[in-house]
Design a protein around this motif. Structure first.
Motif, PDB file in Angstrom:
ATOM      1  N   ALA A  55       0.828  -1.213   0.000  1.00  0.00           N
ATOM      2  CA  ALA A  55       0.000   0.000   0.000  1.00  0.00           C
ATOM      3  C   ALA A  55       0.862   1.262   0.000  1.00  0.00           C
ATOM      4  O   ALA A  55       0.381   2.344  -0.342  1.00  0.00           O
ATOM      5  N   ARG A  56       2.143   1.112   0.351  1.00  0.00           N
ATOM      6  CA  ARG A  56       3.074   2.252   0.349  1.00  0.00           C
ATOM      7  C   ARG A  56       4.078   2.147  -0.795  1.00  0.00           C
ATOM      8  O   ARG A  56       5.065   2.880  -0.822  1.00  0.00           O
ATOM      9  N   ASP A  57       3.846   1.235  -1.721  1.00  0.00           N
ATOM     10  CA  ASP A  57       4.813   0.981  -2.786  1.00  0.00           C
ATOM     11  C   ASP A  57       5.010   2.219  -3.660  1.00  0.00           C
ATOM     12  O   ASP A  57       4.081   3.000  -3.887  1.00  0.00           O
TER      13      ASP A  57
ATOM     14  N   ARG B 271       0.036  -0.176  -6.235  1.00  0.00           N
ATOM     15  CA  ARG B 271      -0.985   0.302  -5.302  1.00  0.00           C
ATOM     16  C   ARG B 271      -2.385   0.172  -5.900  1.00  0.00           C
ATOM     17  O   ARG B 271      -3.338  -0.205  -5.213  1.00  0.00           O
TER      18      ARG B 271
ATOM     19  N   LEU C 290      -5.692   3.679   1.568  1.00  0.00           N
ATOM     20  CA  LEU C 290      -5.138   3.518   0.220  1.00  0.00           C
ATOM     21  C   LEU C 290      -6.207   3.862  -0.811  1.00  0.00           C
ATOM     22  O   LEU C 290      -5.943   4.584  -1.780  1.00  0.00           O
TER      23      LEU C 290
END
Length: 233
Positions: free
Chosen positions: A87-89, A95, A109
């Motif tokens: 989710a933080r990619d 994402r 997200l």
């Protein structure tokens, strides 16, 4: 590594080689490949075959290879810690795929992609399970972004005063016109107003009284079917 293909002159060949299942992370890194943000890559078959293998998917989610992370993002067996990681990619597609396909995507997200994403698919994220609703009015009721203000209408705790204000905002009045919490008097005002989109939304509002609906149909020249002539499906 397959001899010679790691330095093949064709970028697509090098990309395919870099995503072979038998390679280690260091061997993948030794291949001169690139994955552009706009590249449309299918889910790797060998990752999908192990879509319920949590330990394996964790390794894919931690991979430096974008294609592996994108493939892991669509797998239903992706464990919660890897969901939070992806989710933080840094890759937008990772994402977005996580938001579209995971059975329990993180609510924040979904919200971030909807508000800040430019891909046409982000508009559909409001229909995903887990898209936040409670508290959106307080967070976005006064947002300078009309997308944020429209999100406020999703809040079950939306105050009547804010709903009325949003129904008078040129950029949110159509969305507010569909809200069944809007007072009938205000729905009628929108119906009679100059904004055609808002009027159409008000006409579809489920809180519109039956007599108003009949007047709209009469005005449009739609004949009323006698009860005895109606058939049931």
């Amino acid at each position: 590594m397959v001899k010679g293909q790691g330095v093949d002159p064709h970028p697509r060949v090098r990309l395919q080689v870099s995503a072979r299942p038998e390679l280690s992370e260091s061997e993948r890194a030794a291949v001169d490949y690139t994955v552009d943000a706009e590249d449309r890559l299918p889910t790797l078959d060998w990752v999908w075959e192990r879509r319920e293998d949590a330990a394996f998917l964790r390794r894919c989610a931690r991979s430096s290879h974008t294609w592996l992370r994108r493939s892991a993002a669509v797998c239903p067996g992706l464990p919660a810690d890897s969901v939070e990681l992806l989710a933080r990619d840094e890759d937008f597609a990772v994402r977005l795929l996580l938001a579209e396909f995971h059975p329990e995507p993180p609510p924040e997200l979904l919200l971030d992609l909807y508000l800040n994403g430019t891909h046409r698919a982000v508009g559909m994220l409001v229909t995903r399970p887990g898209f936040p609703a409670a508290g959106l009015a307080a967070r976005f009721g006064d947002s300078p972004d009309p997308r944020g203000r429209r999100l406020a209408l999703r809040d079950p705790g939306l105050e009547p005063e804010l709903l009325d204000r949003l129904s008078r905002d040129p950029e949110t009045c159509a969305a507010a016109g569909r809200d069944p919490r809007l007072p009938v008097a205000r729905i009628r005002e929108l119906l009679a107003g100059p904004d055609r989109d808002a009027a159409a939304a008000a006409a579809a509002n489920p809180a519109l009284p039956a007599e108003d609906m009949r007047r709209l149909l009469d005005r449009a020249g739609v004949p009323e079917i006698p009860v005895n002539d109606r058939t049931t499906g």
